[in-house]
Scaffold this active site. Sequence first.
Site, PDB file in Angstrom:
ATOM      1  N   GLY A  39       0.818  -1.206   0.000  1.00 20.95           N
ATOM      2  CA  GLY A  39       0.000   0.000   0.000  1.00 20.95           C
ATOM      3  C   GLY A  39       0.845   1.246   0.000  1.00 20.95           C
ATOM      4  O   GLY A  39       2.064   1.188  -0.161  1.00 20.95           O
ATOM      5  N   GLU A  55      -0.526   2.381  -6.514  1.00 21.29           N
ATOM      6  CA  GLU A  55       0.358   1.805  -5.495  1.00 21.29           C
ATOM      7  C   GLU A  55       0.626   0.323  -5.755  1.00 21.29           C
ATOM      8  O   GLU A  55       1.748  -0.145  -5.570  1.00 21.29           O
ATOM      9  CB  GLU A  55      -0.229   2.004  -4.095  1.00 21.29           C
ATOM     10  CG  GLU A  55      -0.069   3.405  -3.558  1.00 21.29           C
ATOM     11  CD  GLU A  55       1.367   3.776  -3.219  1.00 21.29           C
ATOM     12  OE1 GLU A  55       2.233   2.890  -3.112  1.00 21.29           O
ATOM     13  OE2 GLU A  55       1.632   4.984  -3.051  1.00 21.29           O
ATOM     14  N   GLU A  59       4.367  -1.095  -6.284  1.00 23.09           N
ATOM     15  CA  GLU A  59       4.964  -1.975  -5.278  1.00 23.09           C
ATOM     16  C   GLU A  59       4.956  -3.453  -5.638  1.00 23.09           C
ATOM     17  O   GLU A  59       5.773  -4.214  -5.132  1.00 23.09           O
ATOM     18  CB  GLU A  59       4.263  -1.776  -3.931  1.00 23.09           C
ATOM     19  CG  GLU A  59       4.546  -0.399  -3.366  1.00 23.09           C
ATOM     20  CD  GLU A  59       4.215  -0.286  -1.891  1.00 23.09           C
ATOM     21  OE1 GLU A  59       3.932  -1.299  -1.257  1.00 23.09           O
ATOM     22  OE2 GLU A  59       4.255   0.855  -1.397  1.00 23.09           O
ATOM     23  N   PRO A  76      -5.119   7.632  15.677  1.00 22.91           N
ATOM     24  CA  PRO A  76      -4.764   9.027  15.881  1.00 22.91           C
ATOM     25  C   PRO A  76      -3.293   9.286  15.587  1.00 22.91           C
ATOM     26  O   PRO A  76      -2.441   8.439  15.822  1.00 22.91           O
ATOM     27  CB  PRO A  76      -5.076   9.264  17.360  1.00 22.91           C
ATOM     28  CG  PRO A  76      -5.036   7.920  17.989  1.00 22.91           C
ATOM     29  CD  PRO A  76      -5.397   6.928  16.937  1.00 22.91           C
ATOM     30  N   GLU A 103      10.347  -7.157  -0.179  1.00 22.76           N
ATOM     31  CA  GLU A 103      10.187  -8.272  -1.109  1.00 22.76           C
ATOM     32  C   GLU A 103       8.726  -8.724  -1.151  1.00 22.76           C
ATOM     33  O   GLU A 103       8.090  -8.883  -0.108  1.00 22.76           O
ATOM     34  CB  GLU A 103      11.082  -9.433  -0.650  1.00 22.76           C
ATOM     35  CG  GLU A 103      11.204 -10.556  -1.624  1.00 22.76           C
ATOM     36  CD  GLU A 103      12.126 -10.237  -2.791  1.00 22.76           C
ATOM     37  OE1 GLU A 103      11.962 -10.896  -3.834  1.00 22.76           O
ATOM     38  OE2 GLU A 103      12.992  -9.357  -2.658  1.00 22.76           O
ATOM     39  N   GLU A 105       5.912 -11.590  -1.919  1.00 24.11           N
ATOM     40  CA  GLU A 105       5.840 -13.049  -1.956  1.00 24.11           C
ATOM     41  C   GLU A 105       4.388 -13.508  -1.903  1.00 24.11           C
ATOM     42  O   GLU A 105       3.587 -12.962  -1.145  1.00 24.11           O
ATOM     43  CB  GLU A 105       6.561 -13.659  -0.742  1.00 24.11           C
ATOM     44  CG  GLU A 105       8.044 -13.454  -0.712  1.00 24.11           C
ATOM     45  CD  GLU A 105       8.668 -14.103   0.528  1.00 24.11           C
ATOM     46  OE1 GLU A 105       8.325 -15.264   0.828  1.00 24.11           O
ATOM     47  OE2 GLU A 105       9.482 -13.434   1.176  1.00 24.11           O
TER      48      GLU A 105
END
Length: 150
Positions: A39, A55, A59, A76, A103, A105
């Site tokens: 994320g 994202e 990623e 918060p 990494e 997986e």
Amino acid sequence: MGHRTENVELTVLCLIQDGSRILLQNRVKEDWKGYTLPGGHVELGESFVDAVKREMKEETGLEIVKPKLVGIKQFPITDGRYIVLLFKSTEFEGTVISSDEGEMEWIDIDKLSEISVVEDFFDLLKVINNPDLNEFQYIVEGEDWIVHLK
């Protein structure tokens, strides 16, 4: 006149599932170390769906299709609140890559107890996979961070 809301930091996480396997990132940063969902932050003016698609591409290398918003996590922070929109996708294209975040997986769901996941991982999965839950909220009571699932 006072503000009617608070400062918010917006982020996204996504559970990418392929049958009995889920794609996890072995996160290297010390603040939330271990296996978790990929994320990142929502950019200024960006839609939440576009943010999670971007994202995941950055990623994981995968282009997710039709991500579904399945919950929210919040806690918060100084002068505000950190909000994580939780998505799930079972449709995707591409080849998995890793990033400097960690990494990537594929892990069989039955093997999750054998790996070192981030502290609140199983509570996140409850919210994502249980249609009766919508929210994961940390409430701070003194020095303790208490998880509330709603």
